[in-house]
Design a protein around this motif. Structure first.
Motif, PDB file in Angstrom:
ATOM      1  N   LYS A 151     -17.374  -6.827   2.916  1.00  0.00           N
ATOM      2  CA  LYS A 151     -18.433  -5.652   2.917  1.00  0.00           C
ATOM      3  C   LYS A 151     -17.735  -4.481   3.614  1.00  0.00           C
ATOM      4  N   VAL A 152     -16.561  -4.042   3.075  1.00  0.00           N
ATOM      5  CA  VAL A 152     -15.957  -2.956   3.362  1.00  0.00           C
ATOM      6  C   VAL A 152     -16.309  -1.703   2.281  1.00  0.00           C
ATOM      7  N   ASN A 153     -16.686  -0.825   2.585  1.00  0.00           N
ATOM      8  CA  ASN A 153     -16.811   0.339   1.531  1.00  0.00           C
ATOM      9  C   ASN A 153     -15.956   1.535   2.355  1.00  0.00           C
ATOM     10  N   PHE A 154     -14.716   1.405   1.787  1.00  0.00           N
ATOM     11  CA  PHE A 154     -13.702   2.456   2.379  1.00  0.00           C
ATOM     12  C   PHE A 154     -13.956   3.866   1.773  1.00  0.00           C
ATOM     13  N   LEU A 155     -14.369   4.807   2.349  1.00  0.00           N
ATOM     14  CA  LEU A 155     -14.806   6.064   1.635  1.00  0.00           C
ATOM     15  C   LEU A 155     -13.742   7.111   1.279  1.00  0.00           C
ATOM     16  N   ASP A 156     -12.493   6.734   2.121  1.00  0.00           N
ATOM     17  CA  ASP A 156     -11.350   7.447   1.683  1.00  0.00           C
ATOM     18  C   ASP A 156     -10.340   6.710   1.039  1.00  0.00           C
ATOM     19  N   HIS A 157     -10.904   6.021   0.139  1.00  0.00           N
ATOM     20  CA  HIS A 157      -9.891   4.863  -0.758  1.00  0.00           C
ATOM     21  C   HIS A 157      -9.299   5.788  -1.896  1.00  0.00           C
ATOM     22  N   SER A 158      -8.309   6.515  -1.468  1.00  0.00           N
ATOM     23  CA  SER A 158      -7.576   7.532  -2.399  1.00  0.00           C
ATOM     24  C   SER A 158      -5.921   6.984  -2.269  1.00  0.00           C
ATOM     25  N   PRO A 159      -5.270   7.429  -3.190  1.00  0.00           N
ATOM     26  CA  PRO A 159      -3.934   7.117  -3.477  1.00  0.00           C
ATOM     27  C   PRO A 159      -3.085   7.185  -2.197  1.00  0.00           C
ATOM     28  N   LYS A 171       5.815  -9.316  -5.900  1.00  0.00           N
ATOM     29  CA  LYS A 171       5.147  -9.792  -4.881  1.00  0.00           C
ATOM     30  C   LYS A 171       4.826  -8.441  -3.793  1.00  0.00           C
ATOM     31  N   TYR A 172       3.538  -8.065  -3.675  1.00  0.00           N
ATOM     32  CA  TYR A 172       3.428  -6.734  -2.872  1.00  0.00           C
ATOM     33  C   TYR A 172       2.114  -7.022  -1.672  1.00  0.00           C
ATOM     34  N   GLU A 173       2.445  -6.307  -0.676  1.00  0.00           N
ATOM     35  CA  GLU A 173       1.440  -6.225   0.270  1.00  0.00           C
ATOM     36  C   GLU A 173       0.750  -4.732   0.540  1.00  0.00           C
ATOM     37  N   PHE A 174      -0.463  -4.725   0.790  1.00  0.00           N
ATOM     38  CA  PHE A 174      -1.042  -3.351   0.934  1.00  0.00           C
ATOM     39  C   PHE A 174      -1.813  -3.315   2.537  1.00  0.00           C
ATOM     40  N   TYR A 175      -1.434  -2.171   2.701  1.00  0.00           N
ATOM     41  CA  TYR A 175      -1.991  -1.614   4.006  1.00  0.00           C
ATOM     42  C   TYR A 175      -2.904  -0.466   4.041  1.00  0.00           C
ATOM     43  N   LEU A 176      -4.070  -0.643   4.635  1.00  0.00           N
ATOM     44  CA  LEU A 176      -5.075   0.541   4.872  1.00  0.00           C
ATOM     45  C   LEU A 176      -4.712   1.349   5.823  1.00  0.00           C
ATOM     46  N   ILE A 177      -4.784   2.798   5.760  1.00  0.00           N
ATOM     47  CA  ILE A 177      -4.728   3.567   6.826  1.00  0.00           C
ATOM     48  C   ILE A 177      -5.644   4.779   6.611  1.00  0.00           C
ATOM     49  N   ASP A 178      -5.732   5.536   7.696  1.00  0.00           N
ATOM     50  CA  ASP A 178      -6.696   6.581   7.633  1.00  0.00           C
ATOM     51  C   ASP A 178      -8.158   6.109   7.682  1.00  0.00           C
ATOM     52  N   LEU A 179      -8.501   5.441   8.786  1.00  0.00           N
ATOM     53  CA  LEU A 179      -9.482   4.334   8.567  1.00  0.00           C
ATOM     54  C   LEU A 179     -10.886   4.908   8.965  1.00  0.00           C
ATOM     55  N   ASN A 180     -11.019   6.117   9.541  1.00  0.00           N
ATOM     56  CA  ASN A 180     -12.264   6.323  10.531  1.00  0.00           C
ATOM     57  C   ASN A 180     -13.506   6.871   9.416  1.00  0.00           C
ATOM     58  N   ARG A 181     -13.299   6.802   8.292  1.00  0.00           N
ATOM     59  CA  ARG A 181     -14.564   6.855   7.395  1.00  0.00           C
ATOM     60  C   ARG A 181     -14.879   5.478   6.447  1.00  0.00           C
ATOM     61  N   MET A 182     -15.609   4.688   7.079  1.00  0.00           N
ATOM     62  CA  MET A 182     -16.047   3.551   6.362  1.00  0.00           C
ATOM     63  C   MET A 182     -17.518   3.196   6.452  1.00  0.00           C
ATOM     64  N   ASN A 183     -17.903   2.320   5.608  1.00  0.00           N
ATOM     65  CA  ASN A 183     -19.376   1.821   5.750  1.00  0.00           C
ATOM     66  C   ASN A 183     -19.191   0.288   5.700  1.00  0.00           C
ATOM     67  N   PHE A 184     -20.123  -0.448   6.176  1.00  0.00           N
ATOM     68  CA  PHE A 184     -19.923  -2.082   6.126  1.00  0.00           C
ATOM     69  C   PHE A 184     -21.457  -2.251   5.515  1.00  0.00           C
ATOM     70  N   GLN A 185     -21.527  -3.100   4.488  1.00  0.00           N
ATOM     71  CA  GLN A 185     -22.725  -3.034   3.422  1.00  0.00           C
ATOM     72  C   GLN A 185     -22.143  -4.102   2.218  1.00  0.00           C
ATOM     73  N   ASN A 186     -23.379  -4.826   1.829  1.00  0.00           N
ATOM     74  CA  ASN A 186     -23.085  -5.636   0.475  1.00  0.00           C
ATOM     75  C   ASN A 186     -23.030  -4.583  -0.545  1.00  0.00           C
ATOM     76  N   LEU A 187     -22.015  -4.654  -1.236  1.00  0.00           N
ATOM     77  CA  LEU A 187     -21.574  -3.775  -2.534  1.00  0.00           C
ATOM     78  C   LEU A 187     -22.080  -4.204  -3.758  1.00  0.00           C
ATOM     79  N   SER A 188     -22.844  -3.182  -4.363  1.00  0.00           N
ATOM     80  CA  SER A 188     -23.234  -3.763  -5.891  1.00  0.00           C
ATOM     81  C   SER A 188     -21.985  -3.506  -6.961  1.00  0.00           C
ATOM     82  N   ILE A 189     -22.063  -4.171  -8.008  1.00  0.00           N
ATOM     83  CA  ILE A 189     -20.782  -3.672  -8.880  1.00  0.00           C
ATOM     84  C   ILE A 189     -20.580  -2.270  -9.213  1.00  0.00           C
TER      85      ILE A 189
END
Length: 252
Positions: A151-159, A171-189
Motif C-alpha cells: 500500500k505504498v504510493n511513493f510520490l517521488d518514485h524517480s530514477p 541478482k540485485y537489491e533495491f533501496y528507496l531513499i528521499d522518503l518524505n513524500r508517500m501516501n499509504f493506500q490501496n492502489l488501482s492498476i
C-alpha cells in the motif's frame, strides 16, 4: 531540540546531537541542494548519513509545526513502515527538530545508516547498453510491485531515488531513499502504472516493466503496456512543455 531515536540506537542517544551541532563543519558532503544538504559522518564506528532540511518559509513553518509532520519525522516514520513490510531502505536511526520558543519549526535532520550502493536506476535509464539492464528492470518491477502490495504510493518514485546493490550475477537489491513524500493506500492498476511515470522509461523499457509486472499482478501484459506507455508519454510531454515555457520566459 527534539530528538527521537530508534530503539536499536538508544545506547548511542547521547552521541547523536553531535552529528547535528557539528553538521556545517564536520563530515563529508554528499549532496548540496537548494533546500536540503546531505552529509556522511560517523556515529561511533558506523558510517551514517545526515539529511538537513532547511528552515521553511513562515507559512510552511506554521503548517509543519502544528498541522503536519516535518519532513524529517516523515522520513523516519516511513522508513520504519517500509522495513516492517520488508521493503529495503537505509535503516532509520533518528530525527531531530529545532524549534523556536513559540514552537515554530526552524530546521530538522534525518539520520540513517549509510548504504554502499553500486549505482542508481538513473544510470541504467540513460544507458541502453547497461550490463544486465533488462534483468535489473525486471527485478525493479518486482520491487515496485512489492511496494504497491504494501500500500505504498511513493510520490517521488524517480530514477535517482532508488539505490541498487549488486549481490551476485543476475541478482540485485533495491533501496528507496528521499522518503518524505508517500501516501499509504490501496492502489488501482491505473495508479500503480502511474507510479512509474517519473522513471522516464523508453518504449523498450516500458515493454520490459509491463511484462514483469503482469506476471505478478495477474493483469494482462497488453493492458499494462497500454496504460504504462500512456502515463509515461503524458508525463514526458508535460515535463518537456514546462521546460520549454521556462526557457521561453527566461529569455524575455
Amino acid at each position: 531540540m527534539k530528538i527521537i531515536v530508534h530503539p536499536k540506537y538508544k545506547n548511542q542517544e547521547n552521541s547523536i546531537p553531535q552529528l547535528v551541532t557539528g553538521f556545517l563543519t564536520d563530515g563529508d558532503l554528499i549532496v548540496k541542494g537548494a533546500r536540503n544538504i546531505i552529509k556522511s559522518n560517523f556515529l561511533g564506528d558506523e558510517k551514517v548519513n545526515i539529511k538537513f532540511f532547511q528552515k521553511p518559509g513562515w507559512f510552511k513553518s506554521i503548517i509543519y509545526s502544528f498541522f503536519r509532520s516535518t519532513k524529517a519525522k516523515r522520513s523516519f516514520d516511513y522508513a520504519k513502515y517500509l522495513i516492517k513490510h520488508a521493503i529495503l531502505t537505509p535503516f532509520p536511526i533518528a530525527y531531530i527538530e529545532n524549534r523556536t520558543s513559540f514552537g515554530l519549526l526552524k530546521d530538522s535532520y534525518y539520520i540513517s545508516q549509510q548504504v554502499d550502493y553500486d549505482f542508481t536506476i538513473r544510470e541504467l535509464i540513460h544507458d541502453p547498453l547497461f550490463l544486465e539492464r533488462n534483468i535489473i528492470l525486471e527485478q525493479f518491477a518486482e520491487f515496485t510491485f512489492k511496494m504497491h502490495e504494501a500500500k505504498v504510493n511513493f510520490l517521488d518514485h524517480s530514477p535517482g531515488n532508488t539505490l541498487v546493490v549488486k549481490k551476485d550475477s543476475g541478482k540485485y537489491e533495491f533501496y528507496l531513499i528521499d522518503l518524505n513524500r508517500m501516501n499509504f493506500q490501496n492502489l488501482s492498476i491505473e495508479k500503480r502504472m502511474d507510479n512509474f511515470k517519473k522513471m522516464w522509461l523508453s518504449k523498450t523499457m516500458v515493454k520490459v516493466i509491463a511484462k514483469a509486472y503482469a506476471k505478478l499482478s495477474n493483469e494482462s501484459e497488453e493492458k499494462l503496456h497500454a496504460i504504462l506507455l500512456e502515463k509515461t508519454t503524458q508525463f514526458k510531454r508535460k515535463t518537456t512543455k514546462k521546460k520549454y515555457l521556462k526557457r521561453k520566459i527566461g529569455r524575455k
